[in-house]
Write a protein that holds these residues in place. Structure first.
Motif, PDB file in Angstrom:
ATOM      1  N   ALA A  52     -82.447  89.291 -13.038  1.00  0.00           N
ATOM      2  CA  ALA A  52     -82.427  90.549 -12.311  1.00  0.00           C
ATOM      3  C   ALA A  52     -83.474  91.514 -12.858  1.00  0.00           C
ATOM      4  N   GLN A  53     -83.766  91.394 -14.135  1.00  0.00           N
ATOM      5  CA  GLN A  53     -84.738  92.288 -14.767  1.00  0.00           C
ATOM      6  C   GLN A  53     -86.174  91.844 -14.514  1.00  0.00           C
ATOM      7  N   THR A  54     -86.374  90.529 -14.456  1.00  0.00           N
ATOM      8  CA  THR A  54     -87.752  90.022 -14.371  1.00  0.00           C
ATOM      9  C   THR A  54     -88.141  89.562 -12.972  1.00  0.00           C
ATOM     10  N   VAL A  55     -87.176  89.188 -12.131  1.00  0.00           N
ATOM     11  CA  VAL A  55     -87.480  88.628 -10.810  1.00  0.00           C
ATOM     12  C   VAL A  55     -87.218  89.643  -9.700  1.00  0.00           C
ATOM     13  N   ASP A  56     -85.954  90.091  -9.594  1.00  0.00           N
ATOM     14  CA  ASP A  56     -85.579  90.966  -8.487  1.00  0.00           C
ATOM     15  C   ASP A  56     -84.252  91.624  -8.831  1.00  0.00           C
ATOM     16  N   THR A  57     -84.199  92.941  -8.777  1.00  0.00           N
ATOM     17  CA  THR A  57     -82.958  93.652  -9.103  1.00  0.00           C
ATOM     18  C   THR A  57     -81.868  93.387  -8.067  1.00  0.00           C
ATOM     19  N   GLU A  58     -82.244  92.907  -6.880  1.00  0.00           N
ATOM     20  CA  GLU A  58     -81.285  92.647  -5.809  1.00  0.00           C
ATOM     21  C   GLU A  58     -80.845  91.180  -5.769  1.00  0.00           C
ATOM     22  N   ILE A  59     -81.251  90.397  -6.747  1.00  0.00           N
ATOM     23  CA  ILE A  59     -81.031  88.955  -6.672  1.00  0.00           C
ATOM     24  C   ILE A  59     -79.540  88.602  -6.692  1.00  0.00           C
ATOM     25  N   ALA A  60     -78.742  89.382  -7.449  1.00  0.00           N
ATOM     26  CA  ALA A  60     -77.305  89.114  -7.490  1.00  0.00           C
ATOM     27  C   ALA A  60     -76.666  89.390  -6.125  1.00  0.00           C
ATOM     28  N   LYS A  61     -77.148  90.408  -5.429  1.00  0.00           N
ATOM     29  CA  LYS A  61     -76.632  90.719  -4.092  1.00  0.00           C
ATOM     30  C   LYS A  61     -76.960  89.593  -3.111  1.00  0.00           C
ATOM     31  N   HIS A  62     -78.186  89.045  -3.199  1.00  0.00           N
ATOM     32  CA  HIS A  62     -78.577  87.923  -2.344  1.00  0.00           C
ATOM     33  C   HIS A  62     -77.705  86.700  -2.640  1.00  0.00           C
ATOM     34  N   CYS A  63     -77.412  86.511  -3.916  1.00  0.00           N
ATOM     35  CA  CYS A  63     -76.568  85.381  -4.334  1.00  0.00           C
ATOM     36  C   CYS A  63     -75.169  85.527  -3.741  1.00  0.00           C
ATOM     37  N   ALA A  64     -74.629  86.736  -3.795  1.00  0.00           N
ATOM     38  CA  ALA A  64     -73.296  87.001  -3.256  1.00  0.00           C
ATOM     39  C   ALA A  64     -73.269  86.810  -1.740  1.00  0.00           C
ATOM     40  N   TYR A  65     -74.342  87.242  -1.073  1.00  0.00           N
ATOM     41  CA  TYR A  65     -74.412  87.135   0.383  1.00  0.00           C
ATOM     42  C   TYR A  65     -74.406  85.674   0.831  1.00  0.00           C
ATOM     43  N   SER A  66     -75.035  84.813   0.054  1.00  0.00           N
ATOM     44  CA  SER A  66     -75.166  83.404   0.432  1.00  0.00           C
ATOM     45  C   SER A  66     -73.993  82.538  -0.005  1.00  0.00           C
ATOM     46  N   LEU A  67     -73.119  83.083  -0.846  1.00  0.00           N
ATOM     47  CA  LEU A  67     -72.099  82.247  -1.471  1.00  0.00           C
ATOM     48  C   LEU A  67     -71.156  81.556  -0.475  1.00  0.00           C
ATOM     49  N   PRO A  68     -70.650  82.225   0.566  1.00  0.00           N
ATOM     50  CA  PRO A  68     -69.795  81.501   1.513  1.00  0.00           C
ATOM     51  C   PRO A  68     -70.510  80.328   2.178  1.00  0.00           C
ATOM     52  N   GLY A  69     -71.800  80.492   2.487  1.00  0.00           N
ATOM     53  CA  GLY A  69     -72.568  79.400   3.088  1.00  0.00           C
ATOM     54  C   GLY A  69     -72.730  78.231   2.129  1.00  0.00           C
ATOM     55  N   VAL A  70     -72.951  78.553   0.857  1.00  0.00           N
ATOM     56  CA  VAL A  70     -73.075  77.493  -0.156  1.00  0.00           C
ATOM     57  C   VAL A  70     -71.728  76.779  -0.314  1.00  0.00           C
ATOM     58  N   ALA A  71     -70.646  77.557  -0.333  1.00  0.00           N
ATOM     59  CA  ALA A  71     -69.311  76.962  -0.472  1.00  0.00           C
ATOM     60  C   ALA A  71     -68.990  76.059   0.713  1.00  0.00           C
ATOM     61  N   LEU A  72     -69.383  76.483   1.912  1.00  0.00           N
ATOM     62  CA  LEU A  72     -69.143  75.672   3.105  1.00  0.00           C
ATOM     63  C   LEU A  72     -69.929  74.367   3.036  1.00  0.00           C
ATOM     64  N   THR A  73     -71.159  74.455   2.551  1.00  0.00           N
ATOM     65  CA  THR A  73     -72.010  73.264   2.446  1.00  0.00           C
ATOM     66  C   THR A  73     -71.454  72.269   1.428  1.00  0.00           C
TER      67      THR A  73
END
Length: 267
Positions: A52-73
C-alpha cells in the motif's frame, strides 16, 4: 510433490508441542488447483501493508472489491485460501475497505453456504454493525439478504439490535432511517407475528413520527404491511392490539400531523 515435503506427525506429543502451523503448512493451506497458484499468491499479497505504501494506497480496497469474485471462482471448498485475507481486510484501518466488504458480505454468504457463513462471516457482520455509519449502511442495505441465509435461531438474535439502527453518527442522515424502513418491510417475511409485534412494531411507530417526510412515507407502508402480516397470522389479538394503538397514538393525536399519519396509513 508438496505433500512429500510436509513433516509427518508421529504421535500426539508432536501435536501438543507444535500447535501453530509451520511455514510450509501455512503455505499449503493457501494451495488450490482452480487457478494458477502464482496468480492467487499475487492477489493474497495485496493486503501486505508495504504494498500500500509503495504500489497503491487503494490496493486494499481493490482487493476487497474483488474478493467475492475470487471466492466464487475458487469455490467454497477453497475458502480456507481466502479466510485470513478476508479477516485482515475486515479489520483494515481504512473505513473504505471495510465499507466495500460490508456492501458485499451478503453475496459472499451465498457463495459460502450456511455453515461457513455462521462460522466465519457472522463475527465480521457483527463487527460491521458497530462500525462507522459509512460501513453500517453497507450491511443495512442488504440486511434482509444476509439474515435470510441464517438459521432461524441465529436470525432472531438480531431482533435486539435492529433498534440500534435508529441511532446514527449524524442525526441528519435521514437516508439511513429510510433504508431501515425499507429493510423492515422485507424482514416481515422472516419473523413470526409475535416477534414483529414485540420488536419491529416499536421501531415502525418511531419511524412514522420521523422529522423527514421521505422516511415517514416509507414507514406508512411498513405499518400497513405489518397490519396485513398480523391479520394473516393465527393470533388475531395481535392485530387488534396494533389497530388500537394506531387509533390511540395517531387517530386521536392532538396534533394534526398525527391524525394525518393515521389517514395515510389507512390509505
Amino acid at each position: 510433490r508438496m505433500d512429500s515435503t510436509l513433516p509427518y506427525i508421529h504421535n500426539d506429543s508432536d501435536l501438543s508441542t507444535n500447535s501453530s502451523f509451520s511455514p510450509e503448512e501455512e503455505r499449503r493451506s493457501k494451495v488450490q488447483d482452480v487457478v494458477p497458484q502464482a496468480l492467487l499468491d499475487q492477489y493474497l499479497s495485496m493486503t501486505d501493508p508495504s504494498r500500500a505504501q509503495t504500489v497503491d494506497t487503494e490496493i486494499a480496497k481493490h482487493c476487497a472489491y474483488s474478493l467475492p469474485g475470487v471466492a466464487l471462482t475458487l469455490g467454497r471448498q477453497n475458502w480456507h485460501c481466502l479466510k485470513d485475507t478476508y479477516e485482515t481486510l475486515a479489520s483494515d484501518m481504512q473505513w473504505k475497505v471495510r465499507r466495500t466488504l460490508a456492501f458485499s458480505i451478503h453475496e459472499l454468504a451465498v457463495i459460502l453456504g450456511d455453515q461457513l457463513t455462521a462460522g466465519d462471516l457472522v463475527p465480521v457482520f457483527n463487527g460491521f454493525l458497530k462500525d462507522l455509519d459509512e460501513v453500517r449502511i453497507g450491511v443495512l442495505k442488504h440486511l434482509h439478504d444476509f439474515l435470510k441465509l441464517l438459521h432461524v435461531d441465529k436470525r432472531r438474535e438480531y431482533l435486539y439490535q435492529l433498534q440500534e439502527f435508529l441511532v446514527t453518527d449524524n442525526s441528519r442522515n435521514w437516508r439511513f432511517r429510510a433504508e431501515l424502513a425499507e429493510q423492515l418491510i422485507l424482514l416481515l417475511d422472516l419473523y413470526s407475528a409475535r416477534d414483529i409485534y414485540d420488536y419491529l412494531r416499536p421501531i415502525a411507530f418511531s419511524l412514522c413520527a420521523d422529522k423527514v417526510s421521505s422516511v415517514r412515507w416509507i414507514s406508512y407502508k411498513l405499518v400497513s404491511e405489518m397490519v396485513k402480516k398480523l391479520y394473516m397470522a393465527s393470533t388475531p389479538t395481535l392485530v387488534v392490539d396494533l389497530m388500537n394503538e394506531l387509533v390511540e397514538k395517531f387517530c386521536r393525536c392532538h396534533k394534526w400531523s398525527g391524525r394525518q399519519t393515521f389517514v395515510f396509513i389507512c390509505q
